[in-house]
Scaffold this motif. Structure first.
Motif, short mmCIF file in Angstrom:
data_model
loop_
_atom_site.label_atom_id
_atom_site.label_comp_id
_atom_site.label_asym_id
_atom_site.label_seq_id
_atom_site.Cartn_x
_atom_site.Cartn_y
_atom_site.Cartn_z
N GLN A 121 0.82 -1.21 0.00
CA GLN A 121 0.00 0.00 0.00
C GLN A 121 0.86 1.27 0.00
OE1 GLN A 121 -3.35 -0.11 -0.51
NE2 GLN A 121 -2.85 -2.25 -0.76
N ILE A 122 1.91 1.26 0.77
CA ILE A 122 2.82 2.41 0.81
C ILE A 122 3.42 2.65 -0.58
CG2 ILE A 122 5.04 3.26 1.71
CD1 ILE A 122 4.26 1.76 4.37
N GLU A 123 3.86 1.58 -1.21
CA GLU A 123 4.45 1.70 -2.54
C GLU A 123 3.43 2.24 -3.55
OE1 GLU A 123 6.10 -1.32 -5.92
OE2 GLU A 123 6.85 -1.63 -3.88
N LYS A 124 2.21 1.73 -3.50
CA LYS A 124 1.17 2.20 -4.41
C LYS A 124 0.86 3.69 -4.20
CE LYS A 124 -1.24 -2.20 -4.88
NZ LYS A 124 -2.45 -2.96 -4.52
N LEU A 125 0.72 4.08 -2.96
CA LEU A 125 0.40 5.48 -2.67
C LEU A 125 1.55 6.40 -3.08
CD1 LEU A 125 -1.39 5.25 0.79
CD2 LEU A 125 -2.42 5.81 -1.41
N GLN A 126 2.77 6.00 -2.81
CA GLN A 126 3.92 6.82 -3.19
C GLN A 126 4.02 6.96 -4.71
OE1 GLN A 126 7.00 4.72 -1.02
NE2 GLN A 126 7.01 6.27 0.59
N THR A 127 3.74 5.87 -5.42
CA THR A 127 3.78 5.91 -6.88
C THR A 127 2.69 6.82 -7.43
OG1 THR A 127 4.72 3.70 -7.00
CG2 THR A 127 3.64 4.51 -8.99
N ARG A 128 1.49 6.67 -6.91
CA ARG A 128 0.37 7.52 -7.36
C ARG A 128 0.64 8.99 -7.07
NH1 ARG A 128 -4.54 3.67 -5.32
NH2 ARG A 128 -4.29 2.09 -6.93
N LEU A 129 1.20 9.26 -5.91
CA LEU A 129 1.51 10.63 -5.53
C LEU A 129 2.56 11.22 -6.48
CD1 LEU A 129 1.22 13.00 -3.56
CD2 LEU A 129 2.91 11.88 -2.10
N ALA A 130 3.58 10.46 -6.78
CA ALA A 130 4.65 10.94 -7.65
C ALA A 130 4.17 11.14 -9.09
CB ALA A 130 5.82 9.96 -7.62
N ASP A 131 3.22 10.32 -9.52
CA ASP A 131 2.75 10.37 -10.92
C ASP A 131 1.55 11.27 -11.14
OD1 ASP A 131 4.76 8.58 -11.54
OD2 ASP A 131 3.45 6.83 -11.54
N THR A 155 -4.25 20.06 -0.89
CA THR A 155 -5.01 19.21 0.04
C THR A 155 -4.95 17.74 -0.36
OG1 THR A 155 -7.06 19.70 -1.16
CG2 THR A 155 -6.58 21.03 0.79
N GLN A 156 -4.93 17.46 -1.66
CA GLN A 156 -4.78 16.07 -2.10
C GLN A 156 -3.41 15.52 -1.71
OE1 GLN A 156 -5.62 16.89 -6.22
NE2 GLN A 156 -7.68 16.01 -6.09
N LYS A 157 -2.38 16.34 -1.89
CA LYS A 157 -1.04 15.91 -1.51
C LYS A 157 -0.96 15.68 -0.01
CE LYS A 157 3.83 16.99 -1.98
NZ LYS A 157 4.84 17.88 -2.53
N LEU A 158 -1.58 16.56 0.75
CA LEU A 158 -1.62 16.42 2.20
C LEU A 158 -2.31 15.12 2.61
CD1 LEU A 158 -1.01 17.69 4.95
CD2 LEU A 158 -3.17 18.91 4.76
N SER A 159 -3.43 14.81 1.97
CA SER A 159 -4.17 13.58 2.28
C SER A 159 -3.34 12.35 1.98
CB SER A 159 -5.47 13.53 1.48
OG SER A 159 -6.34 14.54 1.90
N PHE A 160 -2.67 12.33 0.83
CA PHE A 160 -1.81 11.21 0.49
C PHE A 160 -0.67 11.09 1.50
CE2 PHE A 160 -3.91 10.57 -3.45
CZ PHE A 160 -3.46 9.37 -3.97
N SER A 161 -0.08 12.20 1.86
CA SER A 161 1.05 12.19 2.79
C SER A 161 0.64 11.66 4.16
CB SER A 161 1.64 13.59 2.92
OG SER A 161 2.16 14.01 1.68
N ILE A 162 -0.54 12.04 4.61
CA ILE A 162 -1.05 11.53 5.89
C ILE A 162 -1.27 10.02 5.80
CG2 ILE A 162 -3.07 11.52 7.43
CD1 ILE A 162 -3.23 14.58 6.88
N GLY A 163 -1.87 9.56 4.73
CA GLY A 163 -2.11 8.12 4.56
C GLY A 163 -0.81 7.33 4.54
#
Length: 70
Positions: free
Chosen positions: A28-38, A45-53
């Motif tokens: 899950q961490i890998e998926k979220l980091q990849t989605r955030l980077a891409d 606020t979206q970046k903040l939400s991803f970062s919190i997750g």
């Protein structure tokens, strides 16, 4: 939730539950980091939400990894 009832499991089954959770969290961490980077044009606020997750999953992962070391 499964860990809450872990006291009713054998030590081997409890270890298996923890290892499965470690694997799931890592994925899950890998998926979220990849989605955030891409993600082009991500809002603040979206970046903040991803970062919190990601941080929440990383904290859970760290605690479970420490538990397997002892």
């Amino acid at each position: 939730m499964r860990l809450y009832f872990g006291e009713y499991e054998t030590p081997a089954e409890l270890t298996n539950i923890i290892q499965e959770q470690i694997h799931w969290l890592t994925d899950q961490i890998e998926k979220l980091q990849t989605r955030l980077a891409d993600w082009p044009n991500i809002t603040k606020t979206q970046k903040l939400s991803f970062s919190i997750g990601i941080a929440e999953y990383q904290a859970q992962l760290r605690i479970l990894q420490e538990a397997t070391e002892h």
